[in-house]
Design a protein around this motif. Sequence first.
Motif, PDB file in Angstrom:
ATOM      1  N   PHE A  10       4.063  -3.184   9.648  1.00 25.29           N
ATOM      2  CA  PHE A  10       4.980  -4.031   8.662  1.00 25.29           C
ATOM      3  C   PHE A  10       6.300  -3.431   9.152  1.00 25.29           C
ATOM      4  CE2 PHE A  10       2.277  -5.628   5.394  1.00 25.29           C
ATOM      5  CZ  PHE A  10       1.151  -4.691   5.380  1.00 25.29           C
ATOM      6  N   TYR A  62      -2.423  -7.946   4.181  1.00 25.30           N
ATOM      7  CA  TYR A  62      -1.832  -8.136   2.886  1.00 25.30           C
ATOM      8  C   TYR A  62      -0.314  -8.583   2.961  1.00 25.30           C
ATOM      9  CZ  TYR A  62      -5.154  -4.596   1.091  1.00 25.30           C
ATOM     10  OH  TYR A  62      -6.506  -4.233   0.817  1.00 25.30           O
ATOM     11  N   LEU A  67      -1.427  -7.794  12.418  1.00 21.79           N
ATOM     12  CA  LEU A  67      -2.684  -7.269  11.919  1.00 21.79           C
ATOM     13  C   LEU A  67      -3.825  -7.447  12.765  1.00 21.79           C
ATOM     14  CD1 LEU A  67      -4.529  -7.093   9.333  1.00 21.79           C
ATOM     15  CD2 LEU A  67      -4.898  -9.560   9.191  1.00 21.79           C
ATOM     16  N   PHE A 107      -1.499  -5.556  -5.888  1.00 16.34           N
ATOM     17  CA  PHE A 107      -1.330  -4.249  -6.147  1.00 16.34           C
ATOM     18  C   PHE A 107       0.144  -4.082  -6.455  1.00 16.34           C
ATOM     19  CE2 PHE A 107      -5.380  -3.166  -4.164  1.00 16.34           C
ATOM     20  CZ  PHE A 107      -5.626  -4.281  -3.541  1.00 16.34           C
ATOM     21  N   TYR A 128     -15.278  -3.198   2.837  1.00 18.85           N
ATOM     22  CA  TYR A 128     -14.588  -4.166   2.309  1.00 18.85           C
ATOM     23  C   TYR A 128     -14.366  -4.127   0.796  1.00 18.85           C
ATOM     24  CZ  TYR A 128     -13.090  -8.948   1.420  1.00 18.85           C
ATOM     25  OH  TYR A 128     -12.322 -10.229   1.157  1.00 18.85           O
ATOM     26  N   GLN A 161      -2.612  -2.837   9.761  1.00 20.27           N
ATOM     27  CA  GLN A 161      -1.337  -3.652   9.795  1.00 20.27           C
ATOM     28  C   GLN A 161      -0.116  -2.913   9.954  1.00 20.27           C
ATOM     29  OE1 GLN A 161      -1.993  -6.270   6.240  1.00 20.27           O
ATOM     30  NE2 GLN A 161      -0.302  -7.454   6.846  1.00 20.27           N
ATOM     31  N   ARG A 181      -6.641  -0.271   6.300  1.00 21.18           N
ATOM     32  CA  ARG A 181      -7.447  -0.582   5.291  1.00 21.18           C
ATOM     33  C   ARG A 181      -8.666   0.119   5.442  1.00 21.18           C
ATOM     34  NH1 ARG A 181      -8.552  -6.386   2.540  1.00 21.18           N
ATOM     35  NH2 ARG A 181     -10.168  -6.000   1.371  1.00 21.18           N
ATOM     36  N   TYR A 224     -11.199  -0.893   8.107  1.00 16.87           N
ATOM     37  CA  TYR A 224     -11.452  -2.431   8.078  1.00 16.87           C
ATOM     38  C   TYR A 224     -10.426  -3.156   8.997  1.00 16.87           C
ATOM     39  CZ  TYR A 224     -12.343  -6.984   6.363  1.00 16.87           C
ATOM     40  OH  TYR A 224     -12.807  -8.289   6.044  1.00 16.87           O
ATOM     41  N   ASN A 225      -9.175  -2.779   8.938  1.00 11.86           N
ATOM     42  CA  ASN A 225      -8.233  -3.248   9.638  1.00 11.86           C
ATOM     43  C   ASN A 225      -6.759  -2.304   9.890  1.00 11.86           C
ATOM     44  OD1 ASN A 225      -6.457  -4.013   7.511  1.00 11.86           O
ATOM     45  ND2 ASN A 225      -7.580  -5.943   7.340  1.00 11.86           N
ATOM     46  N   LEU A 233       6.291   0.548   9.294  1.00 17.46           N
ATOM     47  CA  LEU A 233       5.298   1.052   8.669  1.00 17.46           C
ATOM     48  C   LEU A 233       3.738   0.388   9.165  1.00 17.46           C
ATOM     49  CD1 LEU A 233       6.660   0.873   5.130  1.00 17.46           C
ATOM     50  CD2 LEU A 233       6.370   3.050   6.155  1.00 17.46           C
ATOM     51  N   PHE A 266      -1.040   3.870   3.728  1.00 15.31           N
ATOM     52  CA  PHE A 266       0.414   3.833   4.541  1.00 15.31           C
ATOM     53  C   PHE A 266       0.826   5.118   5.336  1.00 15.31           C
ATOM     54  CE2 PHE A 266       2.367  -0.078   3.678  1.00 15.31           C
ATOM     55  CZ  PHE A 266       1.704  -0.529   2.509  1.00 15.31           C
ATOM     56  N   GLY A 267       1.312   4.962   6.467  1.00 22.84           N
ATOM     57  CA  GLY A 267       1.729   5.995   7.148  1.00 22.84           C
ATOM     58  C   GLY A 267       3.284   6.555   6.659  1.00 22.84           C
ATOM     59  N   ASP A 318     -10.183  -1.651  -0.910  1.00 27.66           N
ATOM     60  CA  ASP A 318      -9.137  -2.622  -0.709  1.00 27.66           C
ATOM     61  C   ASP A 318      -7.551  -1.901  -0.762  1.00 27.66           C
ATOM     62  OD1 ASP A 318      -9.506  -4.846  -3.632  1.00 27.66           O
ATOM     63  OD2 ASP A 318      -8.964  -2.466  -3.436  1.00 27.66           O
ATOM     64  N   LYS A 319      -7.601  -0.583  -0.997  1.00 27.19           N
ATOM     65  CA  LYS A 319      -6.454   0.151  -0.928  1.00 27.19           C
ATOM     66  C   LYS A 319      -5.970   0.437   0.322  1.00 27.19           C
ATOM     67  CE  LYS A 319      -7.341   2.314  -5.376  1.00 27.19           C
ATOM     68  NZ  LYS A 319      -7.790   3.560  -6.055  1.00 27.19           N
ATOM     69  N   LEU A 320      -4.412   0.158   0.554  1.00 28.64           N
ATOM     70  CA  LEU A 320      -3.896   0.549   1.987  1.00 28.64           C
ATOM     71  C   LEU A 320      -3.503   1.811   1.754  1.00 28.64           C
ATOM     72  CD1 LEU A 320      -1.608  -2.470   2.707  1.00 28.64           C
ATOM     73  CD2 LEU A 320      -3.858  -1.931   3.843  1.00 28.64           C
TER      74      LEU A 320
END
Lengths: 114, 115
Positions: free
Chosen positions: A36, B104, A49, B34, A97, A34, A93, A31-32, A89, A104-105, A100-102
């Motif tokens: 960080f 997020y 994002l 979350f 839709y 991001q 996603r 979905y996308n 990081l 992570f790398g 909705d849990k990300l």
Amino acid sequence: KQEVTQIPAALSVPEGENLVLNCSFTDSAIYNLQWFRQDPGKGLTSLLLIQSSQREQTSGRLNASLDKSSGRSTLYIAASQPGDSATYLCAVRPGSYNTDKLIFGTGTRLQVFP
Amino acid sequence: GAVVSQHPSWVICKSGTSVKIECRSLDFQATTMFWYRQFPKQSLMLMATSNEGSKATYEQGVEKDKFLINHASLTLSTLTVTSAHPEDSSFYICSASKVQTGGYTFGSGTRLTVV
């Protein structure tokens, strides 16, 4: 199952260098994505994002690209500074839709020395 | 913008006591928040998804009776670590998603030390 990998795991460079951090994901249906930044003992700060329909996003000295078909994203940092030292990081996603849990790398720990 | 405020930033408690951590979305409504846990030099581990007005959804292996989550309003979720033990010492971070962008925003984290 979506898996996100970041390379390198750690990077130490003199200030002024242009850097490329890599993020790869196994399932292109996202979905996308991001990027960080996390400083030691702190929360995460969102840098960029990128929606699934976009190819890149830019903010100041940062540029992030997204190639969904190859499952890759890169974060480009121009003219690095000691203040850029942190862990970076990427997080994906997943495609629906409703999911909705990300994911992570593993992170890239960057140190920029004067 | 999208700002998430998390309090306290650090807390020290005695073994056996309970600790409450608050997560607030300051300028947007978050139907879903979350909660993550992070060990030193490791990435974030999702503990649970907090849903406004309903029960939280816990990840496998996370004790729901130990980590109580309440999401009573569209801007506030709380995580209560009950009967804390030294092994619960960790860095806890919350996040919320902004519906308009799907991006997020994370809180600043809470360092919990149980002695």
